[in-house]
Write a protein that holds these residues in place. Structure first.
Motif, PDB file in Angstrom:
ATOM      1  N   ASN A 207      54.593  41.676  67.078  1.00 47.89           N
ATOM      2  CA  ASN A 207      54.903  40.775  65.971  1.00 47.89           C
ATOM      3  C   ASN A 207      55.918  39.694  66.330  1.00 47.89           C
ATOM      4  O   ASN A 207      56.314  38.922  65.480  1.00 47.89           O
ATOM      5  CB  ASN A 207      55.422  41.579  64.777  1.00 47.89           C
ATOM      6  CG  ASN A 207      54.348  42.482  64.204  1.00 47.89           C
ATOM      7  OD1 ASN A 207      53.161  42.189  64.343  1.00 47.89           O
ATOM      8  ND2 ASN A 207      54.751  43.572  63.595  1.00 47.89           N
TER       9      ASN A 207
ATOM     10  N   ASN B 211      57.292  36.212  68.278  1.00 48.16           N
ATOM     11  CA  ASN B 211      56.704  34.960  68.743  1.00 48.16           C
ATOM     12  C   ASN B 211      56.598  34.972  70.270  1.00 48.16           C
ATOM     13  O   ASN B 211      57.248  35.760  70.956  1.00 48.16           O
ATOM     14  CB  ASN B 211      57.474  33.749  68.202  1.00 48.16           C
ATOM     15  CG  ASN B 211      58.883  33.658  68.738  1.00 48.16           C
ATOM     16  OD1 ASN B 211      59.111  33.560  69.933  1.00 48.16           O
ATOM     17  ND2 ASN B 211      59.856  33.691  67.826  1.00 48.16           N
TER      18      ASN B 211
ATOM     19  N   GLU C 242      63.554  35.616  64.771  1.00 44.19           N
ATOM     20  CA  GLU C 242      62.930  35.337  63.482  1.00 44.19           C
ATOM     21  C   GLU C 242      63.818  35.828  62.346  1.00 44.19           C
ATOM     22  O   GLU C 242      64.382  36.921  62.403  1.00 44.19           O
ATOM     23  CB  GLU C 242      61.559  36.000  63.434  1.00 44.19           C
ATOM     24  CG  GLU C 242      60.630  35.453  64.529  1.00 44.19           C
ATOM     25  CD  GLU C 242      59.381  36.285  64.734  1.00 44.19           C
ATOM     26  OE1 GLU C 242      58.919  36.932  63.774  1.00 44.19           O
ATOM     27  OE2 GLU C 242      58.887  36.295  65.871  1.00 44.19           O
TER      28      GLU C 242
ATOM     29  N   LYS D 168      64.550  39.469  61.004  1.00 48.52           N
ATOM     30  CA  LYS D 168      64.130  40.424  62.026  1.00 48.52           C
ATOM     31  C   LYS D 168      65.071  40.431  63.233  1.00 48.52           C
ATOM     32  O   LYS D 168      64.764  41.049  64.249  1.00 48.52           O
ATOM     33  CB  LYS D 168      62.720  40.073  62.526  1.00 48.52           C
ATOM     34  CG  LYS D 168      61.640  40.147  61.487  1.00 48.52           C
ATOM     35  CD  LYS D 168      60.301  39.792  62.112  1.00 48.52           C
ATOM     36  CE  LYS D 168      59.194  39.791  61.094  1.00 48.52           C
ATOM     37  NZ  LYS D 168      57.906  39.428  61.721  1.00 48.52           N
TER      38      LYS D 168
ATOM     39  N   GLN E 288      64.614  42.707  66.495  1.00 49.00           N
ATOM     40  CA  GLN E 288      64.158  42.087  67.732  1.00 49.00           C
ATOM     41  C   GLN E 288      65.147  42.296  68.878  1.00 49.00           C
ATOM     42  O   GLN E 288      64.742  42.549  70.013  1.00 49.00           O
ATOM     43  CB  GLN E 288      63.858  40.604  67.494  1.00 49.00           C
ATOM     44  CG  GLN E 288      62.619  40.435  66.641  1.00 49.00           C
ATOM     45  CD  GLN E 288      62.344  39.018  66.189  1.00 49.00           C
ATOM     46  OE1 GLN E 288      63.247  38.188  66.090  1.00 49.00           O
ATOM     47  NE2 GLN E 288      61.085  38.735  65.907  1.00 49.00           N
TER      48      GLN E 288
END
Length: 191
Positions: A3, A5, A126, A129, A133
């Motif tokens: 999920n 990028n 993000e 998140k 992350q």
């Protein structure tokens, strides 16, 4: 990791390779320094570590300040390339002074790569998140490094330091190559 990028994924995968590669030599480098280098000792191993850490710590502040945020990608490439050649240098080191020079190169590479990597990674986290992350990154690097540390010690015991150093270099070069998959415009858009 699915999920995330593309920029985060590539930065993370690259670091897993580079840090896991260096995990191979983490438990054996001091032994190599003490037993295989002219002038090597436990004190020399400490000095070698200090050379890396001081070089990295001092120069990263200068480079992060001196260079524009748009320079982050080439700085990451150059720094990671310098880091990736370090294990190959260990193969040819015969005297402790060779190792000290190699550790300086390692610190120079880290001073380019680390602040650039952190800047790019942080810019692409993000919203909502970020903690997750960062934890995925830290866990991935930690697990990879733990596995290779055990494997590197076993491999050095059964074969040679030179083979472990070569594998470390090869794995680190893979991490460097992954960085070239970063899209320049996409990566630098947020810094």
């Amino acid at each position: 990791m699915v999920n995330m990028n593309k920029t985060l994924r590539l930065l993370m995968i690259s670091d897993v390779f580079v840090f896991s590669g260096f995990g191979l030599i983490a438990p054996i480098l001091a032994i190599f320094i003490k037993d295989d280098l002219i002038g090597g000792s436990i004190v020399a191993a400490g000095i070698a570590s200090a050379i890396f850490l001081i070089t990295h710590s001092v120069l990263q502040i200068f480079f992060a300040y001196k260079f524009n945020p748009k320079d982050r990608l080439w700085m990451l490439h150059v720094g990671t390339a310098l880091i990736a050649i370090v294990p190959f240098g260990y193969i040819f080191a015969t005297h402790i002074y060779h190792l000290y020079a190699i550790q300086f190169i390692y610190g120079l590479g880290a001073s380019f790569a680390y602040p650039s990597w952190y800047s790019l990674f942080s810019a692409h986290l993000e919203k909502g998140k970020k903690g997750y992350q960062w934890s995925i990154y830290n866990s991935s690097v930690g697990i990879g490094t733990a596995i290779t540390a055990a494997g590197g010690a076993w491999l050095a015991d059964k074969t040679s330091f030179e083979l472990v150093f070569a594998l470390t270099g090869i794995i680190s070069v893979v991490g460097l190559v992954i960085l070239f998959w970063l899209d320049r415009e996409q990566t630098l858009r947020k810094v």
